[in-house]
Design a protein around this motif. Structure first.
Motif, PDB file in Angstrom:
ATOM      1  N   VAL A  48     -55.964 -43.902  16.483  1.00 50.99           N
ATOM      2  CA  VAL A  48     -55.989 -44.705  15.398  1.00 50.99           C
ATOM      3  C   VAL A  48     -57.365 -44.247  14.488  1.00 50.99           C
ATOM      4  O   VAL A  48     -56.898 -43.929  13.248  1.00 50.99           O
ATOM      5  N   ALA A  66     -49.526 -37.888  18.161  1.00 51.63           N
ATOM      6  CA  ALA A  66     -49.046 -39.198  17.805  1.00 51.63           C
ATOM      7  C   ALA A  66     -47.619 -38.918  17.658  1.00 51.63           C
ATOM      8  O   ALA A  66     -47.089 -38.106  16.802  1.00 51.63           O
ATOM      9  N   SER A  67     -46.540 -39.650  18.542  1.00 57.82           N
ATOM     10  CA  SER A  67     -45.202 -39.786  18.434  1.00 57.82           C
ATOM     11  C   SER A  67     -44.936 -40.175  17.087  1.00 57.82           C
ATOM     12  O   SER A  67     -43.644 -39.833  16.606  1.00 57.82           O
ATOM     13  N   GLY A  68     -45.507 -41.046  16.509  1.00 57.11           N
ATOM     14  CA  GLY A  68     -45.035 -41.683  15.188  1.00 57.11           C
ATOM     15  C   GLY A  68     -45.667 -40.740  13.911  1.00 57.11           C
ATOM     16  O   GLY A  68     -45.049 -40.852  12.894  1.00 57.11           O
ATOM     17  N   PHE A  81     -42.233 -43.437  26.061  1.00 62.41           N
ATOM     18  CA  PHE A  81     -43.399 -43.891  25.319  1.00 62.41           C
ATOM     19  C   PHE A  81     -44.591 -43.188  25.626  1.00 62.41           C
ATOM     20  O   PHE A  81     -44.901 -42.992  26.798  1.00 62.41           O
ATOM     21  N   THR A  82     -45.426 -42.933  24.695  1.00 62.15           N
ATOM     22  CA  THR A  82     -46.646 -42.344  24.864  1.00 62.15           C
ATOM     23  C   THR A  82     -47.400 -43.635  25.041  1.00 62.15           C
ATOM     24  O   THR A  82     -47.168 -44.910  24.679  1.00 62.15           O
ATOM     25  N   ASP A  83     -48.827 -43.450  25.691  1.00 65.30           N
ATOM     26  CA  ASP A  83     -49.902 -44.489  25.985  1.00 65.30           C
ATOM     27  C   ASP A  83     -50.201 -44.934  24.596  1.00 65.30           C
ATOM     28  O   ASP A  83     -50.777 -44.498  23.913  1.00 65.30           O
ATOM     29  N   ASN A  84     -49.902 -46.403  24.449  1.00 66.02           N
ATOM     30  CA  ASN A  84     -50.312 -47.036  23.196  1.00 66.02           C
ATOM     31  C   ASN A  84     -51.788 -47.069  23.030  1.00 66.02           C
ATOM     32  O   ASN A  84     -52.103 -46.968  21.979  1.00 66.02           O
ATOM     33  N   GLN A  85     -52.412 -47.467  24.006  1.00 64.49           N
ATOM     34  CA  GLN A  85     -53.950 -47.754  23.803  1.00 64.49           C
ATOM     35  C   GLN A  85     -54.656 -46.282  23.427  1.00 64.49           C
ATOM     36  O   GLN A  85     -55.574 -46.289  22.657  1.00 64.49           O
ATOM     37  N   SER A  86     -53.990 -45.255  24.026  1.00 61.06           N
ATOM     38  CA  SER A  86     -54.887 -43.978  23.520  1.00 61.06           C
ATOM     39  C   SER A  86     -54.410 -43.326  22.086  1.00 61.06           C
ATOM     40  O   SER A  86     -54.844 -42.022  21.851  1.00 61.06           O
ATOM     41  N   LEU A  87     -53.310 -43.999  21.554  1.00 62.19           N
ATOM     42  CA  LEU A  87     -53.114 -43.500  20.178  1.00 62.19           C
ATOM     43  C   LEU A  87     -54.382 -43.295  19.259  1.00 62.19           C
ATOM     44  O   LEU A  87     -55.107 -44.324  18.952  1.00 62.19           O
ATOM     45  N   SER A 105     -45.998 -34.098  18.875  1.00 61.54           N
ATOM     46  CA  SER A 105     -45.982 -35.658  18.950  1.00 61.54           C
ATOM     47  C   SER A 105     -46.253 -36.385  20.152  1.00 61.54           C
ATOM     48  O   SER A 105     -47.167 -37.133  20.128  1.00 61.54           O
ATOM     49  N   LYS A 106     -46.073 -35.791  21.344  1.00 61.32           N
ATOM     50  CA  LYS A 106     -46.856 -36.339  22.660  1.00 61.32           C
ATOM     51  C   LYS A 106     -48.262 -36.172  22.691  1.00 61.32           C
ATOM     52  O   LYS A 106     -48.956 -37.051  23.155  1.00 61.32           O
TER      53      LYS A 106
END
Lengths: 427, 427
Positions: free
Chosen positions: A51, A266-268, A43-49, A262-263
């Motif tokens: 948003v 954002a992977s989403g 997974f990629t780092d959640n906090q750094s997505l 993605s990486k």
């Protein structure tokens, strides 16, 4: 599952071959052990997505009916013209302005993540029974594609700057003598901060590998491609960039370049791409049409706007800093807690540290180390999963992939400490 | 394109079989004739794309870090749990609360459009040389999948309420006597407002078809599935909904249901789904993992929010009204301009009118009618493209698919008037 009045499975040979991917049970283990610290997930780092950035971009796109409608309508199969142009341009810039024809927007195919590009390229080049040469170790989801499609493989050991070229030559020579060279369709290299080893292949090695492939093409009777998977290229936080194989002027028409947004973003959003020579460009575009007519326009517009506005680049710089910090936390924790016999390298990019135990210490799923680690609530990817089923060697089973991508700094510290205790006891 | 020192193409058998899809040159013709009115494209109505609604939903998702991060992170391969639950629930509601087990969220796979679902299902069920039975005419992009994958087909003529069941029985019987029944893996039906004919299959016919397949399974030695493509189900503006084949209580485990949110909501968001029995559910989930790990989370969150907020339903009601109006415009124009010998039906949903000329009047790409129409700046889909390569009959070549999806009301009027003149002259 089958009906009593029928005898045979209705499934195709492909479906019968396709196994549950290792990632599924790794994820299941995380769910079954809610307290587990997972150093396994890629997974990629959640906090750094991004948003806030994504909100800004989407508001820009959807505040105008014209751009909003374009994002919600079908596009063309190959991808949004603007995104294709930006993509070709950016890869060329990374490659220090290699030969322009090679970086033409016409050669770009936009896909739902680079995984889909790898899938379609493999579909277009390999029949069941064909062979792909790859790194030992390599990206394990690519191994799932090969397994599912009935494709054989040979592994080439990695050195600090990429595959062992004399080993590659020996392998190609052996395959020529056995007649199997006719089955060889490509060499697959994860060339930047490799998943799982972290190793970056030097430009020099890519060029020499291409020359070797070109030589053995004559024996094969058909082109042999270099599929360069550059998924982690932009996640660099130390050292200089190596040019891609596309910049190897002698053989650029034998290079298939796979990249991803993605990486780095954002992977989403799942946007990847390929830069492809003919006849692969045409073949993959047609097959992509059968898969899904083209990548979701909404995602493509998002990425095009991110790239054009400079927001992508700004976000990437932040991301590189963040991964550098997380990598440093992991490195520091490993120094503190791992026994000396465990070998590893300080990462310069990507998401992984590849830890090598003495060969006698098994790390596989059934090993005492893996099972004890799980009991102590820490999860890693067993190294054996990253080796293809090459019948000419047995799979090494004494390594582990540790990811600093998804876990927080705190989790990395705790996870490595727990793992260190398990290792000190076992070694 | 090939190098002089190599003799063979490097392409796989699949890639060598894969032809340029008809849609590509239809699109190219539109580009080459900038004044052309295209009644060919299956595009959705541009004006009705939910730009404002999408902005609201995305602002909702991305104004919170938590939901924003979730939308930008990887998800699970099968799809977002909430969207899978809502999907299962909605199909069950459409089916008037059929047996709950059949509509379990566990059976749902979320895909990048229903096209990807069709592709993966076909990958999982059919080997090259296998056979799919389908409607005469049928959805032409599905024919591209079969062609690419080396799959044979047999066509069953359509009646007003779906396929001719006695023809289906005769076909299955003939295939049993020739031994080819062992190759038959599924029956593919586009069951609502069919692309291209506009015909809806009655629930009764679906049930009887399933019984027939079940009978012939014994001869085949394996299950034979009904793949129900319900892409246009929600685009209904007249008449009542027919339940899907999932509601056929005797044989629901032989039904693969493919649905989509692309056409009812936004084709640029490309979210489709399948409701699948075992062992197909497991096989397709694994293969989807190899394709792309799962559908872009951003798109899935957008659809889940649209469904949950009721915005999807409100938008759909507007869309149905809009298509009803556009269909009425086309119907009115056809009444006014087409010669009497041309047969067609008033559409009750979907995007198409299927016009049948006398058999002697060819409509194919090389026909005088098609070429004259193009000169007069109006484009349609030649009927012959919608017939599979069934060797037991020749392809009808006197029909045309007219779409009221993408064109404006004004364009529909002009396009039909132009086409009417061409037809009056030709007939």
């Amino acid at each position: 599952m089958r009906n009593s009045n029928t005898k045979k499975t209705p499934l195709s040979a492909l479906a019968q071959r396709t196994e549950e991917p290792p990632i599924s049970w790794l994820m299941k283990m995380t769910l079954d052990h809610p307290k587990v610290v997972s150093l396994a997930a890629g997974f990629t780092d959640n906090q750094s997505l991004p948003v806030q950035e994504t909100l800004e971009l989407l508001e820009e796109i959807f505040s105008s009916r014209k751009t909003g409608q374009a994002a919600l309508q079908y596009g063309s199969t190959a991808g949004d013209p603007c995104l294709r142009r930006l993509t070709a341009h950016d890869v060329q810039a990374l490659d220090n302005n290699g030969a322009p024809g090679v970086y033409s927007a016409d050669r770009v195919l936009i896909t739902h993540g680079s995984q889909q590009l790898l899938y379609i390229v493999t579909e277009c080049l390999c029949d069941p029974g064909d062979m792909v040469i790859l790194e030992d170790p390599t990206y394990f989801v690519y191994l799932s594609i090969l397994q599912s499609r009935g494709i054989q493989c040979r592994g080439i050991p990695l050195q600090q700057d990429g595959i062992d070229l004399s080993w590659l030559e020996r392998t190609l020579d052996t395959l020529t003598r056995s007649g199997e060279i006719k089955k060889v369709k490509m060499l697959y290299l994860v060339s930047y901060f490799q998943n799982p080893s972290g190793i970056t292949t030097s430009f020099h090695k890519k060029g020499t590998a291409l020359d070797l492939l070109r030589f053995y093409e004559k024996k094969a009777g058909h082109p042999i491609y270099l599929l360069e998977d550059a998924a982690y290229r932009e996640l660099r936080f130390d050292g200089d960039d190596e040019a891609s194989a596309l910049a190897a002027v002698d053989n650029p028409d034998r290079v298939i370049y796979a990249g991803t947004y993605s990486k780095p973003f954002a992977s989403g959003a799942r946007v990847g791409f390929g830069l492809l020579p003919e006849p692969i460009a045409t073949a993959t575009r047609r097959v992509k049409g059968n898969h899904d007519f083209g990548t979701a326009n909404l995602l493509q517009q998002l990425l095009a706007h991110a790239l054009e506005s400079g927001l992508y680049e700004r976000h990437l710089a932040e991301l590189q800093e963040r991964y550098a910090a997380k990598a440093a936390v992991m490195v520091e924790a490993i120094r503190q807690h791992f026994p000396e016999e465990v070998l590893w390298d300080v990462p310069k990019g990507g998401l992984y540290v590849w830890a090598r135990l003495p060969a006698k210490n098994k790390t596989g799923v059934r090993s005492k180390i893996f099972q004890t680690a799980l009991k102590k609530d820490v999860l890693y990817v067993p190294g054996e999963l990253c080796y293809g089923p090459d019948p000419t060697r047995s799979k090494p089973n004494h390594e582990m992939r540790l990811s600093f991508g998804g876990a927080t700094e705190e989790q990395i510290r705790i996870g490595i400490e727990r793992l260190g205790k398990v290792l000190k006891k076992a070694l």
